[in-house]
Design a protein around this motif. Structure first.
Motif, short mmCIF file in Angstrom:
data_model
loop_
_atom_site.label_atom_id
_atom_site.label_comp_id
_atom_site.label_asym_id
_atom_site.label_seq_id
_atom_site.Cartn_x
_atom_site.Cartn_y
_atom_site.Cartn_z
N LEU A 1 57.97 55.49 19.10
CA LEU A 1 56.53 55.44 18.83
C LEU A 1 56.11 56.30 17.64
O LEU A 1 55.06 56.04 17.04
CB LEU A 1 55.75 55.86 20.07
N THR A 2 56.87 57.32 17.30
CA THR A 2 56.43 58.22 16.23
C THR A 2 57.13 57.98 14.89
O THR A 2 56.68 58.49 13.87
CB THR A 2 56.63 59.69 16.63
N SER A 3 58.21 57.21 14.89
CA SER A 3 58.90 56.91 13.63
C SER A 3 58.11 55.85 12.88
O SER A 3 57.68 54.88 13.49
CB SER A 3 60.31 56.37 13.90
N PRO A 4 57.89 55.98 11.62
CA PRO A 4 58.35 56.97 10.65
C PRO A 4 57.36 58.11 10.41
O PRO A 4 57.55 58.91 9.50
CB PRO A 4 58.50 56.14 9.38
N PHE A 5 56.33 58.19 11.22
CA PHE A 5 55.26 59.16 10.95
C PHE A 5 55.71 60.61 10.99
O PHE A 5 55.14 61.46 10.32
CB PHE A 5 54.10 58.93 11.94
N THR A 6 56.73 60.92 11.77
CA THR A 6 57.20 62.30 11.89
C THR A 6 58.15 62.73 10.77
O THR A 6 58.46 63.91 10.65
CB THR A 6 57.94 62.50 13.23
N PHE A 7 58.60 61.80 9.95
CA PHE A 7 59.63 62.12 8.96
C PHE A 7 59.19 63.14 7.92
O PHE A 7 60.01 63.78 7.28
CB PHE A 7 60.13 60.87 8.25
N GLY A 8 57.90 63.33 7.75
CA GLY A 8 57.39 64.33 6.81
C GLY A 8 57.18 65.70 7.45
O GLY A 8 56.79 66.65 6.77
N SER A 9 57.47 65.80 8.73
CA SER A 9 57.28 67.07 9.44
C SER A 9 58.39 68.06 9.11
O SER A 9 59.47 67.69 8.66
CB SER A 9 57.27 66.83 10.96
N ASP A 10 58.12 69.34 9.38
CA ASP A 10 59.10 70.39 9.13
C ASP A 10 60.42 70.09 9.82
O ASP A 10 60.45 69.69 10.99
CB ASP A 10 58.58 71.75 9.64
N GLY A 11 61.50 70.29 9.08
CA GLY A 11 62.83 70.14 9.64
C GLY A 11 63.46 68.77 9.46
O GLY A 11 64.67 68.63 9.56
N PHE A 12 62.66 67.75 9.20
CA PHE A 12 63.20 66.41 8.95
C PHE A 12 63.68 66.33 7.50
O PHE A 12 63.05 66.88 6.60
CB PHE A 12 62.14 65.33 9.18
N LYS A 13 64.79 65.64 7.29
CA LYS A 13 65.29 65.41 5.93
C LYS A 13 65.47 63.91 5.77
O LYS A 13 66.08 63.25 6.62
CB LYS A 13 66.62 66.14 5.72
N ALA A 14 64.94 63.37 4.69
CA ALA A 14 65.03 61.94 4.44
C ALA A 14 65.60 61.68 3.05
O ALA A 14 65.22 62.34 2.09
CB ALA A 14 63.66 61.30 4.57
N VAL A 15 66.52 60.73 2.98
CA VAL A 15 67.14 60.33 1.71
C VAL A 15 67.10 58.82 1.63
O VAL A 15 67.55 58.13 2.56
CB VAL A 15 68.61 60.82 1.63
N GLU A 16 66.58 58.30 0.52
CA GLU A 16 66.56 56.85 0.36
C GLU A 16 67.94 56.37 -0.07
O GLU A 16 68.55 56.92 -0.99
CB GLU A 16 65.51 56.41 -0.66
N LEU A 17 68.44 55.34 0.61
CA LEU A 17 69.73 54.73 0.30
C LEU A 17 69.50 53.45 -0.50
O LEU A 17 68.36 53.00 -0.65
CB LEU A 17 70.47 54.40 1.60
N SER A 18 70.56 52.85 -0.97
CA SER A 18 70.42 51.60 -1.71
C SER A 18 69.88 50.51 -0.77
O SER A 18 70.20 50.49 0.42
CB SER A 18 71.77 51.17 -2.29
N PRO A 19 69.05 49.61 -1.32
CA PRO A 19 68.48 48.55 -0.48
C PRO A 19 69.55 47.52 -0.10
O PRO A 19 70.60 47.44 -0.72
CB PRO A 19 67.40 47.93 -1.38
#
Length: 149
Positions: free
Chosen positions: A44-62
């Motif tokens: 229910l919270t993805s992707p809204f929580t990805f900007g929160s402290d401790g989350f790390k996000a890396v864009e991969l190739s499409p």
């Protein structure tokens, strides 16, 4: 687990460590409650929580799926968040909606799909080569009603 009046009926201090190592072993009510709680929170919270402290996000190739380009985001969850596994991959369609969610747990790779507002979710095995095993649904969730306030 508590009654409506707040009486503790059952509790477990380290629920994650209590799961049996045998994937075919039965779960008790506390296993189910713990899994359902953190799984639904993630869904229910993805992707809204990805900007929160401790989350790390890396864009991969499409990737291209059925003539549609999906952008991929590898997300590492912080240790304080209960989830299936720390690293997960999310796939988003051209409209920005989540199309696919891949996780690895206990040596098994699984694929999750969902529609807007988590109306339907199906969990199936994902092979090492990325193909989906359509013959078995490991988890099914249908949400009949959603109310935003």
């Amino acid at each position: 687990m508590e009654t409506v009046s707040g009486e503790v009926r059952a509790e477990r201090s380290d629920p994650r460590a209590s799961f049996p190592n045998d994937l075919h072993a039965a779960w008790d009510d506390l296993h189910v409650a713990y899994f359902a709680g953190y799984a639904m929170w993630t869904y229910l919270t993805s992707p809204f929580t990805f900007g929160s402290d401790g989350f790390k996000a890396v864009e991969l190739s499409p990737v291209t799926v059925e003539a549609e380009t999906w952008r991929r985001l590898r997300v590492t969850f912080p240790d304080h968040i209960a989830t299936h596994c720390r690293e997960q991959v999310f796939y988003f369609g051209p409209d920005g909606l989540l199309r696919r969610h891949d996780i690895h747990t206990r040596g098994h790779q699984r694929r999750r799909r969902r529609a807007l507002c988590l109306r339907l979710r199906r969990v199936r095995r994902l092979g090492e080569d990325g193909t989906v095993s359509w013959d078995t649904e490991l988890v099914t969730i249908d949400v009949e009603s959603v109310l935003f306030i």
